[in-house]
Motif scaffolding. Sequence first.
Motif, short mmCIF file in Angstrom:
data_model
loop_
_atom_site.label_atom_id
_atom_site.label_comp_id
_atom_site.label_asym_id
_atom_site.label_seq_id
_atom_site.Cartn_x
_atom_site.Cartn_y
_atom_site.Cartn_z
N LEU A 1 -5.71 31.23 -21.87
CA LEU A 1 -4.40 30.58 -21.78
C LEU A 1 -3.28 31.59 -21.96
O LEU A 1 -2.20 31.45 -21.37
CB LEU A 1 -4.28 29.48 -22.84
CG LEU A 1 -5.21 28.28 -22.64
CD1 LEU A 1 -5.04 27.27 -23.77
CD2 LEU A 1 -4.95 27.60 -21.30
N GLY A 2 -3.52 32.63 -22.77
CA GLY A 2 -2.51 33.66 -22.94
C GLY A 2 -2.43 34.61 -21.75
O GLY A 2 -1.35 34.98 -21.29
N LEU A 3 -3.59 35.00 -21.22
CA LEU A 3 -3.62 35.94 -20.10
C LEU A 3 -3.33 35.27 -18.76
O LEU A 3 -3.22 35.97 -17.75
CB LEU A 3 -4.97 36.64 -20.05
CG LEU A 3 -5.31 37.55 -21.24
CD1 LEU A 3 -6.68 38.17 -21.05
CD2 LEU A 3 -4.25 38.63 -21.41
N ALA A 4 -3.22 33.96 -18.73
CA ALA A 4 -2.95 33.26 -17.47
C ALA A 4 -1.63 33.71 -16.85
O ALA A 4 -1.46 33.65 -15.62
CB ALA A 4 -2.92 31.74 -17.70
N TYR A 5 -0.70 34.19 -17.68
CA TYR A 5 0.59 34.66 -17.14
C TYR A 5 0.37 35.76 -16.11
O TYR A 5 1.08 35.82 -15.09
CB TYR A 5 1.46 35.18 -18.29
CG TYR A 5 2.70 35.89 -17.81
CD1 TYR A 5 3.83 35.15 -17.41
CD2 TYR A 5 2.76 37.28 -17.71
CE1 TYR A 5 4.96 35.80 -16.94
CE2 TYR A 5 3.89 37.93 -17.25
CZ TYR A 5 4.99 37.18 -16.87
OH TYR A 5 6.10 37.82 -16.40
N TYR A 6 -0.59 36.61 -16.35
CA TYR A 6 -0.82 37.75 -15.46
C TYR A 6 -1.60 37.35 -14.22
O TYR A 6 -1.86 38.19 -13.35
CB TYR A 6 -1.53 38.86 -16.24
CG TYR A 6 -0.79 39.23 -17.50
CD1 TYR A 6 0.37 40.01 -17.44
CD2 TYR A 6 -1.20 38.75 -18.74
CE1 TYR A 6 1.08 40.31 -18.59
CE2 TYR A 6 -0.49 39.06 -19.89
CZ TYR A 6 0.65 39.83 -19.81
OH TYR A 6 1.37 40.12 -20.94
N LEU A 7 -1.98 36.08 -14.13
CA LEU A 7 -2.63 35.54 -12.93
C LEU A 7 -1.76 34.50 -12.24
O LEU A 7 -2.23 33.75 -11.41
CB LEU A 7 -3.97 34.90 -13.31
CG LEU A 7 -5.06 35.85 -13.79
CD1 LEU A 7 -6.21 35.06 -14.42
CD2 LEU A 7 -5.59 36.68 -12.63
N ARG A 8 -0.47 34.46 -12.62
CA ARG A 8 0.41 33.39 -12.12
C ARG A 8 0.58 33.45 -10.61
O ARG A 8 0.74 32.40 -9.97
CB ARG A 8 1.77 33.47 -12.81
CG ARG A 8 2.55 34.72 -12.52
CD ARG A 8 3.71 34.94 -13.50
NE ARG A 8 4.52 36.10 -13.17
CZ ARG A 8 4.17 37.34 -13.39
NH1 ARG A 8 3.00 37.61 -13.93
NH2 ARG A 8 4.97 38.34 -13.07
N THR A 9 0.55 34.65 -10.03
CA THR A 9 0.69 34.76 -8.57
C THR A 9 -0.50 34.13 -7.87
O THR A 9 -0.36 33.43 -6.87
CB THR A 9 0.85 36.23 -8.16
OG1 THR A 9 1.97 36.79 -8.84
CG2 THR A 9 1.05 36.34 -6.65
N ARG A 10 -1.68 34.36 -8.41
CA ARG A 10 -2.90 33.80 -7.83
C ARG A 10 -2.98 32.30 -8.07
O ARG A 10 -3.40 31.54 -7.19
CB ARG A 10 -4.13 34.50 -8.45
CG ARG A 10 -5.46 33.97 -7.93
CD ARG A 10 -5.67 34.38 -6.48
NE ARG A 10 -6.95 33.89 -5.98
CZ ARG A 10 -7.14 32.68 -5.46
NH1 ARG A 10 -6.13 31.83 -5.39
NH2 ARG A 10 -8.31 32.34 -5.00
N LEU A 11 -2.56 31.86 -9.26
CA LEU A 11 -2.65 30.45 -9.60
C LEU A 11 -1.57 29.62 -8.91
O LEU A 11 -1.81 28.48 -8.53
CB LEU A 11 -2.52 30.27 -11.12
CG LEU A 11 -3.65 30.80 -11.99
CD1 LEU A 11 -3.25 30.77 -13.47
CD2 LEU A 11 -4.91 29.98 -11.77
N GLY A 12 -0.38 30.20 -8.76
CA GLY A 12 0.76 29.44 -8.26
C GLY A 12 1.63 29.00 -9.45
O GLY A 12 1.14 28.79 -10.56
#
Length: 333
Positions: free
Chosen positions: A171-182
């Motif tokens: 949940l914390g590292l999701a920020y760095y995947l925001r482009t992939r996630l949308g």
Amino acid sequence: MDTAALRADLRGAIPDATAALVITGAIVVWLYARIDNGESATLDVMPYLADADAYLLYWLCQAFGWSALLWAWLTTMFGLLRSGRPPGWLPVSPARLERLHRTTSLTTVALMFLHAALFFAEMVRTGDSDTLLGRVWRAFVESFVPGGYDSGTGRVAILLGLLAFYLAIPLGLAYYLRTRLGAGPWRALHRFVLVVYVLSVWHTLLYGTNVWFDGWPRTTLWLLQLPPALLLLARLLVPARPAERGGALRGRPVALALRIGGIVATVGVIATVVTVVITGRDGGRTPGAEGAGLTMTQGLIWAGTVVFLAVLVAAVTFARRRAVPREGEPARR
């Protein structure tokens, strides 16, 4: 993964992590002084810990747990201030708030890991197995495997702490995947990080403050829950994003129900904190009094975890579908 942003935030977290280590050192000194003076309520529960030098790893573990909780509180406050309407008197820009939120989040995860790793080291040192491999394996199960600790209050408390730790990482590292996630799915996913803070506080109240401390440390911990609860309530009542205000929720019964449920729960938390501070009773251990048995079991916690993960997946899926335009409809931003 946005590795460039992650590297930049890791560099930016160096001063933050340094401050956390300094504060952890001060907490160790404080814990040691309380043991040395015979003031710690820990001795009522585990009198053999009176030899502070012999159990230094344990006190280091406790100190990192306290600093991890403090940093969890800080990153939660920064996140709530950034996601809502920052007050005019706040001397920090929204961009700076967001950067502080990210760096303190990384520091929090590191402190949580050190808290668990030192507990693991202490369990290896004091294990009763005849072989080093046996002590290491048993310590690993009890320290890092959810549900592996099977005695006393720790059956529930350590499970809660491990769930908080393992949820904090994605949940914390999701920020760095925001482009992939949308943007939408990432925003929906990141909101669930509040559960990590709740689990961390619950873990501490169950296995830390209520057991080891009484008086002002316990009262202070409860009082510290008011600022994030009030900020969350303000965020729910007056959302910063126009798409989340008033009429925007009409025709979205699920979103409206979640908003109302969040408001009711937050008001309940605020009322609970005020009641505990006024009465001085929170259901934890009281010196000289026998406490009631555990009302929460591992089975109930695992069931709650399954429900939580199901809701998380549903929320992210719903956000992803909303982001995909229908035929002849422009994409939503």
